[in-house]
Design a protein around this motif. Sequence first.
Motif, PDB file in Angstrom:
ATOM      1  N   THR A 183       0.908  -1.296  -0.027  1.00 46.70           N
ATOM      2  CA  THR A 183      -0.167  -0.061   0.064  1.00 46.70           C
ATOM      3  C   THR A 183       0.902   1.410  -0.104  1.00 46.70           C
ATOM      4  O   THR A 183       0.702   2.277  -0.856  1.00 46.70           O
ATOM      5  N   LEU A 184       1.909   1.269   0.826  1.00 46.53           N
ATOM      6  CA  LEU A 184       2.647   2.413   1.063  1.00 46.53           C
ATOM      7  C   LEU A 184       3.829   2.379   0.206  1.00 46.53           C
ATOM      8  O   LEU A 184       4.722   3.549   0.100  1.00 46.53           O
ATOM      9  N   ALA A 202      -8.457  11.969 -10.700  1.00 43.64           N
ATOM     10  CA  ALA A 202      -8.342  11.431  -9.238  1.00 43.64           C
ATOM     11  C   ALA A 202      -6.715  10.711  -9.001  1.00 43.64           C
ATOM     12  O   ALA A 202      -6.148  10.679  -8.101  1.00 43.64           O
ATOM     13  N   LEU A 203      -6.340  10.168 -10.127  1.00 41.63           N
ATOM     14  CA  LEU A 203      -4.963   9.768 -10.145  1.00 41.63           C
ATOM     15  C   LEU A 203      -3.873  10.284 -10.449  1.00 41.63           C
ATOM     16  O   LEU A 203      -2.736  10.473  -9.923  1.00 41.63           O
ATOM     17  N   PHE A 204      -4.163  11.242 -11.706  1.00 48.43           N
ATOM     18  CA  PHE A 204      -3.020  11.902 -12.379  1.00 48.43           C
ATOM     19  C   PHE A 204      -3.199  13.363 -11.982  1.00 48.43           C
ATOM     20  O   PHE A 204      -2.093  13.950 -12.518  1.00 48.43           O
ATOM     21  N   GLY A 205      -4.238  13.987 -11.662  1.00 48.10           N
ATOM     22  CA  GLY A 205      -4.273  15.374 -11.798  1.00 48.10           C
ATOM     23  C   GLY A 205      -4.729  15.792 -13.174  1.00 48.10           C
ATOM     24  O   GLY A 205      -5.202  15.152 -13.757  1.00 48.10           O
ATOM     25  N   ASP A 206      -4.521  17.150 -13.318  1.00 54.99           N
ATOM     26  CA  ASP A 206      -4.946  17.529 -14.509  1.00 54.99           C
ATOM     27  C   ASP A 206      -3.849  17.775 -15.812  1.00 54.99           C
ATOM     28  O   ASP A 206      -4.078  17.956 -16.977  1.00 54.99           O
ATOM     29  N   ARG A 260      -2.210   6.103  -1.235  1.00 57.34           N
ATOM     30  CA  ARG A 260      -2.407   7.603  -1.166  1.00 57.34           C
ATOM     31  C   ARG A 260      -3.275   8.288  -1.924  1.00 57.34           C
ATOM     32  O   ARG A 260      -3.820   9.595  -1.670  1.00 57.34           O
ATOM     33  N   HIS A 261      -3.414   8.024  -3.252  1.00 57.29           N
ATOM     34  CA  HIS A 261      -4.452   8.638  -4.102  1.00 57.29           C
ATOM     35  C   HIS A 261      -5.901   8.258  -3.744  1.00 57.29           C
ATOM     36  O   HIS A 261      -6.821   9.289  -4.259  1.00 57.29           O
TER      37      HIS A 261
END
Length: 434
Positions: free
Chosen positions: A23-24, A88-92, A52-53
Amino acid sequence: MTTEPTAAVNDGLGLDEAVKAATLSTPEYRQCPHPYYKVLREQAPVVRLTPRHGVDTYLITRYEEAHAALADPRIGKDMHEGIDLYHALFGDACETLDDNLLFADPPRHTRLRHIAKTAFTPRHVKDLRPHIEELANELLDRCPTDEPVDLMKAFALPLPVMVICELLGIVGVERTEVLKWFSVVTRSRFSKDMKDDLVEAEHWLRDYFTEHIRCTRANPTDDFLTVLVQTRHEEEALTDDELVSMIWVLLFAGHKTTTLQIGNSVFNLLTHPEQLRALQEDRELMPQAIEELLRYEGSVETSTFRYALEDVEIGGTVIPQGAIVQIALTGANRDPEKFPAPDTLDITREHLQREHLGFGFGPHFCLGAPLARLELEICLTALLDRFPDMVLALPDSDAGDWLKGPFPAFRGLEKLPVALDPSRTVDDWTAPAR
């Protein structure tokens, strides 16, 4: 045959510890995930993680379940379809570059892959052999033999870069600039502190690729990029935006994974001298050796992101709709239920080409696999022919710490110090015992 020295480490590892490490993505896990995958395969082959995402993620580590998931039409790749998981995963940033076949489902994926596949025909790949051999020998000509050399920097990185850039018509000063901005994207992709750098790099690459496509349309040749520009599927060609993202994914996949695989392969042969001798004595083993090296320590640790289009049961675990699915190719390729003595490197294994998951499986099977295999064959052959006595230029006690560089989702080296001709190396260097 020699067993991976770290594979049996942490025999007392518990499930909770393995899940937490995965997970980490702890340093120990990044260094050597094999003990953790062993625990997960045995106790939780489809396990829920909370990275973390913040998007629930299910990690698959056992071969049977991994093989099935890679071809399951209920598990999709288009991160914008339905639930918008992409942002949610990568941003813009990098959205334009990422709008490629890695993030597409049928029917769009079918069209994109059909067009891309026209440039990767067996004939096209076969025709590249003489030039790749020439490039490999030119790079090795430049390597010093009187002192250790970093084989990643001097050989494993530049060769695939040269090949893919030439295929895409990116040459000369332009290549240097493209690779500079490419490096900015890969360094800053998941760093909040480097967001401005990422945006600048994405814009530069998008503008450059767009102009490069325009020039190719205006001055077509018989090169790889012209094929991509001119090919149609059901009378529909790639748009400029699709071509931009296609160039990006080919540039990324066409050199990073092959670079790391060359390094992994050389490292593992040098740390398994009996396997190296067997290959030196019988070059007809080369095709089998390449497949075993891909299985044993492939450069792609986990598949690209997928997600459940509906509730999907795999291995007795229900993956809920919208959850991310990650497939540990490295874990599946060490599954003893599929590969006897999986932690042993054995270049005499047979029938691996269609069984290991080093290039994935199913509709997203790596298009560049024939080219990657060709480059691996040429690199290993050139090294064995020219430098049959090469050794690692580091103490044996340090060898296990070198392979696992900090590359999320990838397995590879940052450096590979090698003495190509130990007999000529300067006196202040001592060859490790073999």
